[in-house]
Design an enzyme around this catalytic site. Structure first.
Site, mmCIF file in Angstrom:
data_model
loop_
_atom_site.group_PDB
_atom_site.id
_atom_site.type_symbol
_atom_site.label_atom_id
_atom_site.label_comp_id
_atom_site.label_asym_id
_atom_site.label_seq_id
_atom_site.Cartn_x
_atom_site.Cartn_y
_atom_site.Cartn_z
ATOM 1 N N SER A 183 1.267 -1.033 -0.255
ATOM 2 C CA SER A 183 -0.485 0.326 0.103
ATOM 3 C C SER A 183 1.011 1.013 0.127
ATOM 4 O O SER A 183 1.978 0.971 0.386
ATOM 5 C CB SER A 183 -1.170 0.099 0.898
ATOM 6 N N LYS A 184 0.395 2.443 0.514
ATOM 7 C CA LYS A 184 1.114 3.451 -0.455
ATOM 8 C C LYS A 184 2.148 3.961 0.956
ATOM 9 O O LYS A 184 3.132 4.466 0.521
ATOM 10 C CB LYS A 184 0.053 4.659 0.221
#
Ligand code: GLU
Length: 466
Positions: free
Chosen positions: A242-243
């Protein structure tokens, strides 16, 4: 099956950026298809009107193009096929593989509440499953699949092995909503069938869908595709990528400067293996790629490895192709484009920097000496290197450069003699020379820079500091 009949598809939903995990799915499909000389199709799953955007569709095209994953034919819009999806639902209805369900939302919610309270399965069991047409009310209905309730469904998955699901765990999924629009699960199967897809290679988050989608194939008497559900990509900490871990969109990787060939190589290696090979070319990957060697567990993204592989590809790339890629990088980062003189300089000089750049960003940085026009901007350290004594020696060197033969040997000899006459080492003299020619204290070798810049530019740069 003759190998040439392989048809695969990449089926992204255009609801955001092209995620790095989706890009790897596309890559696996592409490698597999190119190996077998088949057709790699692109289907944009744009049925979710609320979330699908044109901007995201364009991002998918750009991402695939940057990665060099060329698809065959025109992209297919899933939404454009909705009539056909509904037609199939009606065929299933006519054949008794589906039924009209008149249960209201309230009735379904009440069913679930009771099931929950009694600790029973909350899978909705419609009372309309076996009701004859003549007993149907004149009210809104959905079309549901008459899913089997006995026995089991086996997904023969090329990656996960045989995955068995008890049919009593399947619900009678909705095929057509009460406004007659088809649901996504139906659309996928109908499109895959109509497109002649032989191999469905996709993320293992779709494994559960496969068990339900298979029921539609069976009901329609269609051949099942070969399934290969590939594990997700995790971040370095083992959690879903994820980010938090860094870049997740393909275009971010382009803007970070990773080479497209390096990206392909690294992503192929992420979750698939060919012995211990870490570095390989596209044609090697295309001749080796198979479903058998896709790992069963999620792979961890390693930015350092990616950078290393990217660097190895930069070193191996032809100069003209590197220039092309650099221009793509500049566009992706909204940096100024190169003018013709800069392009020529780059083609002439990139040989001396390409072995040491892991990314296009580093390549650009190391190429600065040949791309920047006089007068140079000197960084702080370079300014310090150019003290009075050093400048004095460079002033002495400048006229001698006028007549020397402009090749490495002669230049090395000339600078060597000058260093000796000042009782110093060549390395000591190289530092101010480097600063004068590049404006930095880190650069390619001074002789490479002189050869790339040529006599006139070298002398002009030395004159600038005197
Ligand atoms: N549209 C789905 C996704 O983006 C893929 C569906 C499929 O591959 O069957 O995850």
């Amino acid at each position: 099956m003759p190998v040439s009949s392989v048809v695969t598809r990449f089926a992204p939903s255009p609801t955001g950026t092209l995620h790095i995990g989706s890009a790897r799915t596309a890559l696996f499909n592409w490698l597999f298809t190119r190996r077998h000389g088949g057709q790699f199709l692109l289907r944009v799953e744009d049925t979710d009107k609320e979330r699908s955007t044109e901007a995201s569709t364009q991002a998918i095209y750009r991402g695939l193009e940057w990665l060099g994953l060329d698809f065959d034919g025109q992209p297919i819009s899933q939404a454009a096929n909705s009539k056909r999806h509904a037609e199939v639902a009606h065929a299933m209805l006519d054949a008794g593989h589906a039924y009209k369900c008149f249960a209201t939302q309230d009735e379904i919610a009440a069913f679930r509440d009771v099931a929950h309270a009694e600790k029973n399965s909350t899978l909705f069991r419609s009372t309309w499953r076996d009701v004859a047409d003549c007993d149907h009310p004149d009210s809104p209905y959905v079309v549901r699949l008459k899913a089997p309730r006995d026995g089991q469904t086996v997904i023969k998955d090329q990656v996960q092995g045989d995955v068995t699901i008890r049919n009593d765990q399947l619900d009678d999924m909705v095929l057509l909503r009460s406004d007659s629009t088809p649901v996504y699960m139906l659309a996928v199967v109908v499109d895959d069938h109509d497109m002649g897809v032989t191999h469905v290679i996709r993320g293992d988050d779709h494994l559960n869908n496969a068990a339900r989608q298979i029921q539609i194939y069976i009901a329609m008497g269609w051949d099942l595709p070969v399934y290969a559900h590939i594990p997700l990509i995790h971040g370095p900490d083992g959690k879903k990528m994820s980010k938090r871990h860094g870049a997740t969109g393909v275009e971010e990787y382009q803007a970070l400067g990773y080479s497209a060939a390096g990206m392909r190589n690294y992503l192929a290696r992420l979750g698939w293996s060919h012995g211990d090979d870490e570095f390989f070319t596209d044609s090697q990957a295309q001749s080796w790629f198979d479903l058998e060697h896709i790992g069963k567990s999620p792979s961890r993204f390693d930015f350092k490895k990616l950078a290393n592989v990217s660097g190895q590809h930069i070193a191996q790339t032809e100069n003209a192709a590197l220039l092309h890629e650099l221009q793509g990088y500049l566009a992706a980062t909204a940096a100024p484009t190169l003018n013709d003189a800069q392009k020529l300089a780059f083609l002439k000089g990139v040989y001396c920097v390409k072995d040491r750049a892991k990314t296009m960003a580093e390549l650009l940085e190391k190429s600065a000496f040949m791309l920047n026009a006089r007068p140079l901007d000197f960084d702080q350290k370079a300014k310090q290197t150019l003290d009075i004594v050093s400048i004095g020696i460079l002033i002495e060197l400048t006229p001698q450069l006028q007549n020397v033969i402009w090749n490495r040997e002669a230049l090395e000899a000339l600078v060597g003699i000058l260093a000796e006459s000042h009782n110093t080492k060549l390395g000591k003299l190289a530092a101010p020379l480097r600063a004068a020619l590049s404006g930095r204290v880190v650069s390619p070798s001074v002789f490479d820079m002189m050869l790339v810049l040529g006599r006139d530019e070298t002398i002009a740069r030395l004159n600038d500091i005197s």
